[in-house]
Design a protein around this motif. Sequence first.
Motif, short mmCIF file in Angstrom:
data_model
loop_
_atom_site.label_atom_id
_atom_site.label_comp_id
_atom_site.label_asym_id
_atom_site.label_seq_id
_atom_site.Cartn_x
_atom_site.Cartn_y
_atom_site.Cartn_z
N HIS A 24 0.84 -1.20 0.00
CA HIS A 24 0.00 0.00 0.00
C HIS A 24 0.88 1.26 0.00
N ALA A 25 1.96 1.23 0.77
CA ALA A 25 2.87 2.39 0.80
C ALA A 25 3.45 2.63 -0.60
N PHE A 26 3.81 1.57 -1.30
CA PHE A 26 4.34 1.70 -2.65
C PHE A 26 3.29 2.24 -3.61
N ALA A 27 2.05 1.80 -3.45
CA ALA A 27 0.97 2.26 -4.33
C ALA A 27 0.72 3.76 -4.13
N VAL A 28 0.64 4.18 -2.88
CA VAL A 28 0.40 5.59 -2.61
C VAL A 28 1.61 6.41 -3.04
N GLU A 29 2.81 5.89 -2.84
CA GLU A 29 4.01 6.57 -3.32
C GLU A 29 3.92 6.81 -4.83
N ALA A 30 3.57 5.78 -5.58
CA ALA A 30 3.50 5.91 -7.05
C ALA A 30 2.47 6.95 -7.46
N ALA A 31 1.31 6.94 -6.81
CA ALA A 31 0.28 7.92 -7.14
C ALA A 31 0.76 9.33 -6.79
N MET A 32 1.39 9.48 -5.64
CA MET A 32 1.87 10.79 -5.22
C MET A 32 2.94 11.32 -6.18
N ARG A 33 3.86 10.47 -6.58
CA ARG A 33 4.90 10.90 -7.51
C ARG A 33 4.28 11.33 -8.84
#
Length: 188
Positions: A24-33
């Motif tokens: 989930h942290a990776f998913a939100v990171e990707a969306a934020m970037r």
Amino acid sequence: MIPTREQALDLVKQYNKEESHIHHAFAVEAAMRHFAELYHADPDLWGVVGILHDIDWEQTTETPEKHCHVAPEILRNAGVDEDIIHAVQSHGWGICTDVEPVNDMERTLFTVDELTGLIITAGLVRPSKSLADLELKSVKKKWKDKAFARGVNREIIKQGAEKMNMPLDDVINETIKALRPVEKLIGM
């Protein structure tokens, strides 16, 4: 201090052991970037915020009202910048905190935190089990089905899109685009 991606990930992994929480942290990171680039902002900073946003999740699962309240102490002890701490707290606005998202980064985090879960779940139920062929209309169809991804608060996503001053369909579409390149990293 603004941690590097590696420092942020190491910190999150100290407090979150479940693989699904790291995904989930990776998913939100990707969306934020992705959204940082749309806003002509710093994708590294926004990505770090995406990684850190649920740092206290496993400490607060039994007491969800404390989510976003334990994180500031963890982050301050690690020397993390107050702007990042505010952003982390603001993603729980109206749910578990009264810290309102006040800038583009915070409004985006507030919105995509929930939305990434809906999109990933919509991708997993496709015959391909992939985001590569997931389209907006499929997500919108699942959106209407209240039994689908029941834990995803659609009102927060709608409210967040409004705060971002972006049509909901555009927010969904951009988040799908953001997640496609990282689908292996997020456990798909």
